[in-house]
Design a protein around this motif. Structure first.
Motif, PDB file in Angstrom:
ATOM      1  N   ARG A 125      -5.619 -13.374   7.000  1.00 11.48           N
ATOM      2  CA  ARG A 125      -5.778 -13.899   5.661  1.00 11.48           C
ATOM      3  C   ARG A 125      -6.917 -12.890   4.879  1.00 11.48           C
ATOM      4  O   ARG A 125      -7.659 -11.967   4.885  1.00 11.48           O
ATOM      5  N   ILE A 126      -7.155 -13.567   3.664  1.00  9.01           N
ATOM      6  CA  ILE A 126      -7.527 -13.599   2.721  1.00  9.01           C
ATOM      7  C   ILE A 126      -9.002 -13.874   2.102  1.00  9.01           C
ATOM      8  O   ILE A 126      -9.303 -14.894   1.941  1.00  9.01           O
ATOM      9  N   ALA A 127     -10.034 -13.717   1.489  1.00 14.24           N
ATOM     10  CA  ALA A 127     -11.214 -14.685   1.274  1.00 14.24           C
ATOM     11  C   ALA A 127     -11.520 -14.036   0.065  1.00 14.24           C
ATOM     12  O   ALA A 127     -11.634 -12.933  -0.800  1.00 14.24           O
ATOM     13  N   THR A 128     -11.652 -14.881  -1.233  1.00  8.56           N
ATOM     14  CA  THR A 128     -12.039 -14.746  -2.408  1.00  8.56           C
ATOM     15  C   THR A 128     -12.957 -15.403  -2.974  1.00  8.56           C
ATOM     16  O   THR A 128     -13.635 -16.199  -2.679  1.00  8.56           O
ATOM     17  N   ALA A 129     -14.126 -14.632  -3.252  1.00  6.91           N
ATOM     18  CA  ALA A 129     -15.585 -15.118  -3.919  1.00  6.91           C
ATOM     19  C   ALA A 129     -15.454 -15.061  -5.237  1.00  6.91           C
ATOM     20  O   ALA A 129     -15.148 -13.951  -5.786  1.00  6.91           O
ATOM     21  N   SER A 130     -16.551 -16.317  -6.140  1.00  9.96           N
ATOM     22  CA  SER A 130     -15.923 -16.153  -7.694  1.00  9.96           C
ATOM     23  C   SER A 130     -17.424 -16.327  -8.153  1.00  9.96           C
ATOM     24  O   SER A 130     -18.265 -18.231  -7.940  1.00  9.96           O
ATOM     25  N   ALA A 131     -17.230 -16.171  -9.482  1.00 10.47           N
ATOM     26  CA  ALA A 131     -18.396 -16.975  -9.988  1.00 10.47           C
ATOM     27  C   ALA A 131     -18.781 -18.233 -10.164  1.00 10.47           C
ATOM     28  O   ALA A 131     -19.422 -18.646 -11.078  1.00 10.47           O
ATOM     29  N   ASP A 132     -16.892 -19.321 -10.131  1.00 11.39           N
ATOM     30  CA  ASP A 132     -17.273 -20.617 -10.321  1.00 11.39           C
ATOM     31  C   ASP A 132     -17.735 -21.361  -9.113  1.00 11.39           C
ATOM     32  O   ASP A 132     -17.659 -22.267  -9.383  1.00 11.39           O
ATOM     33  N   GLY A 133     -18.314 -20.562  -8.077  1.00  7.86           N
ATOM     34  CA  GLY A 133     -19.470 -21.651  -7.706  1.00  7.86           C
ATOM     35  C   GLY A 133     -18.683 -21.501  -6.246  1.00  7.86           C
ATOM     36  O   GLY A 133     -19.292 -22.350  -5.255  1.00  7.86           O
ATOM     37  N   SER A 134     -17.346 -21.582  -5.744  1.00  4.16           N
ATOM     38  CA  SER A 134     -16.545 -21.230  -4.463  1.00  4.16           C
ATOM     39  C   SER A 134     -15.952 -20.358  -4.643  1.00  4.16           C
ATOM     40  O   SER A 134     -15.752 -18.861  -5.117  1.00  4.16           O
ATOM     41  N   ALA A 135     -15.467 -20.457  -3.112  1.00  7.56           N
ATOM     42  CA  ALA A 135     -14.586 -18.878  -2.478  1.00  7.56           C
ATOM     43  C   ALA A 135     -13.346 -19.759  -1.636  1.00  7.56           C
ATOM     44  O   ALA A 135     -13.232 -20.738  -2.077  1.00  7.56           O
ATOM     45  N   ARG A 136     -12.516 -18.675  -1.669  1.00  2.00           N
ATOM     46  CA  ARG A 136     -11.226 -19.066  -1.126  1.00  2.00           C
ATOM     47  C   ARG A 136     -10.435 -18.062  -0.197  1.00  2.00           C
ATOM     48  O   ARG A 136     -10.630 -17.934  -0.072  1.00  2.00           O
ATOM     49  N   VAL A 137      -9.742 -18.834   0.797  1.00  3.00           N
ATOM     50  CA  VAL A 137      -8.822 -18.175   1.934  1.00  3.00           C
ATOM     51  C   VAL A 137      -7.201 -18.393   1.582  1.00  3.00           C
ATOM     52  O   VAL A 137      -6.736 -19.366   1.315  1.00  3.00           O
ATOM     53  N   TYR A 138      -7.470 -17.229   1.683  1.00  2.62           N
ATOM     54  CA  TYR A 138      -5.489 -17.416   1.468  1.00  2.62           C
ATOM     55  C   TYR A 138      -4.481 -16.490   2.437  1.00  2.62           C
ATOM     56  O   TYR A 138      -5.722 -16.006   3.344  1.00  2.62           O
ATOM     57  N   ASN A 139      -3.787 -16.960   2.881  1.00  7.26           N
ATOM     58  CA  ASN A 139      -3.077 -16.480   3.985  1.00  7.26           C
ATOM     59  C   ASN A 139      -1.880 -15.351   3.341  1.00  7.26           C
ATOM     60  O   ASN A 139      -1.189 -15.360   2.094  1.00  7.26           O
ATOM     61  N   ALA A 140      -2.274 -14.239   4.040  1.00  4.14           N
ATOM     62  CA  ALA A 140      -2.099 -12.802   3.699  1.00  4.14           C
ATOM     63  C   ALA A 140      -0.126 -13.199   3.614  1.00  4.14           C
ATOM     64  O   ALA A 140       0.063 -12.374   2.818  1.00  4.14           O
ATOM     65  N   GLU A 141       0.445 -14.057   5.114  1.00  2.00           N
ATOM     66  CA  GLU A 141       1.954 -14.102   4.493  1.00  2.00           C
ATOM     67  C   GLU A 141       2.852 -14.960   3.505  1.00  2.00           C
ATOM     68  O   GLU A 141       3.081 -14.584   2.983  1.00  2.00           O
ATOM     69  N   ALA A 193       0.682  -1.058  -0.186  1.00  2.00           N
ATOM     70  CA  ALA A 193       0.476   0.096  -0.067  1.00  2.00           C
ATOM     71  C   ALA A 193       0.761   1.034   0.052  1.00  2.00           C
ATOM     72  O   ALA A 193       0.207   2.283  -0.093  1.00  2.00           O
ATOM     73  N   LEU A 194       2.023   1.528   0.552  1.00  5.96           N
ATOM     74  CA  LEU A 194       2.828   2.128   0.568  1.00  5.96           C
ATOM     75  C   LEU A 194       3.976   2.628  -1.147  1.00  5.96           C
ATOM     76  O   LEU A 194       3.934   3.627  -1.329  1.00  5.96           O
ATOM     77  N   THR A 195       3.980   1.571  -0.994  1.00  2.00           N
ATOM     78  CA  THR A 195       4.640   1.912  -3.076  1.00  2.00           C
ATOM     79  C   THR A 195       4.238   1.295  -3.404  1.00  2.00           C
ATOM     80  O   THR A 195       4.713   2.313  -5.096  1.00  2.00           O
ATOM     81  N   GLY A 196       3.139   0.906  -3.301  1.00  4.66           N
ATOM     82  CA  GLY A 196       1.932   0.661  -4.635  1.00  4.66           C
ATOM     83  C   GLY A 196       2.591  -0.535  -5.796  1.00  4.66           C
ATOM     84  O   GLY A 196       2.173  -0.948  -7.091  1.00  4.66           O
ATOM     85  N   THR A 197       3.635  -0.965  -4.502  1.00  2.00           N
ATOM     86  CA  THR A 197       4.148  -2.661  -5.476  1.00  2.00           C
ATOM     87  C   THR A 197       3.256  -3.821  -5.795  1.00  2.00           C
ATOM     88  O   THR A 197       2.852  -3.783  -4.416  1.00  2.00           O
ATOM     89  N   HIS A 198       3.284  -4.514  -6.471  1.00  2.00           N
ATOM     90  CA  HIS A 198       2.745  -5.410  -6.579  1.00  2.00           C
ATOM     91  C   HIS A 198       3.549  -6.582  -5.805  1.00  2.00           C
ATOM     92  O   HIS A 198       4.693  -6.628  -6.142  1.00  2.00           O
ATOM     93  N   ILE A 199       3.018  -7.617  -4.676  1.00  3.84           N
ATOM     94  CA  ILE A 199       3.295  -8.178  -4.139  1.00  3.84           C
ATOM     95  C   ILE A 199       3.455  -9.828  -4.524  1.00  3.84           C
ATOM     96  O   ILE A 199       4.036 -10.752  -4.932  1.00  3.84           O
TER      97      ILE A 199
END
Length: 377
Positions: free
Chosen positions: A279-295, A252-258
């Motif tokens: 954690r990050i949660a995502t929702a999709s039109a594919d009918g599934s959601a996913r949880v990712y570890n931000a670290e 968020a500070l530099t705007g660089t892609h991680i």
């Protein structure tokens, strides 16, 4: 953790914590520990079905305490409801078209903002229902809005490719955030309120300085329209979801892609951080959601079971449960760590496009295309 040792550690870094308030802080940390240790096996059941909008709902939102909530609708109104009784408290009337975006000025909750397809945003008193201001200036529909955490500004995003910042007290425009080449459909302040991000159909997310209205960074990398964008709690990361089927993490500070979080086989419709930003949660039109570890950026859980696209995903305040809203007419509760489905909330007769937890995490509201809203306890 040893609570006393932890608080002593905090005291070294935080001059505001003097010896006189040490005991109080120790007590608060102990309460937090107890809260986190509580076992979650709460089963939600339907408390009330609210049907009074004559046309489909667009959005639902709680105030901070969860004592009341608002619904926006195609019927051009926003309604305020009492959560405990399910009674309608008042109807906010005045827009000349669909009321699409709605928000409380949390944590205060004494004001409500409504953004409409009539190109205006209105500011209302929660207490009286009186309209304080009508913000005019956008040349197309307003589709997203947000208060800053200090409750001094409201930001609106529009199909006219701009976002605007408005002064709540004076009732006038403070800044126009110009730079996108297509509709602005998502916006979000960081917790300190000095930055705001806007997500656009031009495939980019812009980071702006709230004080000056200047664009600081453009997050370039997605190959499709942006569907949602959010800061994590400590303002260090930004997560973006896109129609290109991916979710991206940015500094968020530099705007660089991680990192790019992949795995969905269809467009990503919603993304969110838990309150801790771990954690990050995502929702999709594919009918599934996913949880990712931000670290680690690893996918830690796949939430599978819905029979149609998922348009909304959110964590409960504690972060151990996830709520999803789907076109299959159900909302589901999931264990955030394992991806195990804990409960299916059934009963709506059309797609659910909105869902929210109250701050305590013991009440849920779901909003559906069937013109109704349901309260679950």
């Amino acid at each position: 953790t040893d609570v006393t040792a932890l608080v002593e550690e905090i005291q070294k870094r935080e001059p505001l914590i003097t010896t006189s308030c040490m005991q109080h802080v120790i007590h608060l940390v102990q309460r937090l520990q107890e809260k986190l240790g509580e076992k979650e096996n709460h089963k939600f059941s339907l408390f009330k079905v609210l049907r009074t909008h004559i046309l489909p709902l667009t959005n639902v939102a709680f105030n901070k305490s969860g004592s009341c909530f608002i619904t926006g609708s195609y019927d051009r109104t926003c309604k305020l409801w009492d959560t405990a009784s399910g009674e309608e408290l008042r109807t906010l009337e005045g827009h000349k078209n669909v009321v699409y975006a709605i928000a409380f000025n949390n944590p205060y909750g004494d004001k409500i903002a409504t953004g409409s397809f009539d190109k205006t945003c209105k500011l209302w008193s929660t207490e009286t229902g009186k309209c304080y201001h009508t913000f005019r200036g956008h040349s197309a529909e307003i589709v997203c809005l947000s208060f800053n955490p200090q409750s001094t500004l409201v930001a609106t995003g529009s199909m006219d490719t701009t976002a605007k910042l408005w002064d709540i007290e004076k009732g006038e425009e403070v800044a126009t955030l110009s730079g996108h080449s297509a509709e602005v459909i998502a916006l979000s302040f960081n917790t300190t309120g000095d930055r705001i991000i806007t997500g656009s159909f031009d495939h980019t997310v812009a980071v702006w300085d709230v004080g000056t209205g200047r664009m600081l960074h453009t997050l370039i990398g997605h190959r499709g329209e942006i569907s949602s964008a959010q800061f994590n709690w400590d303002c260090s990361l930004i997560v973006t979801g896109s129609m290109d089927k991916t979710c991206m993490l940015w500094n968020a500070l530099t705007g660089t892609h991680i990192a790019t979080l992949t795995g969905h086989s269809d467009v990503v419709l919603d993304v969110c951080f838990d309150y801790a930003g771990q954690r990050i949660a995502t929702a999709s039109a594919d009918g599934s959601a996913r949880v990712y570890n931000a670290e680690t950026k690893q996918c830690i859980a796949k939430l599978e079971g819905h029979e149609d696209e998922i348009s909304k995903v959110c964590f409960n305040p504690k972060g151990n449960c996830i709520l999803t809203a789907s076109s299959d007419k159900t909302a589901r509760l999931w264990d955030a760590a394992t991806g195990h489905c804990l409960q299916v909330l059934e009963g709506h007769s059309d797609e659910i496009f909105s869902c929210a937890f109250n701050y305590k995490g013991d009440t849920i509201i779901t909003g559906s295309k069937d013109n109704s809203c349901r309260i679950w306890h």
